[in-house]
Scaffold this motif. Sequence first.
Motif: not given
Length: 81
Positions: A56-80
Amino acid sequence: MPSQKNPILNRRKEVPEQSIWWSKLSLAQKFSASSLGRFGYELSFIRNNEGHSLAVLRSDSSIAVITEDGEINTSPTIKIR
């Protein structure tokens, strides 16, 4: 030759490779995280879900997630919390 009055400042607190989380990433995740780092994203933590690692990565108010395979999702449905 004019002097540089406003040097570019790096906002990162530490080099990503020195993060305690960095060593826990797969090679594909490290590559993707480095790519997102160019856009200001910083590795916050790793979440393990059903035996799979999700960075899980953050940039200001944006969140991105990266799977084990390296797939990037910049619009994840994740609760922090």
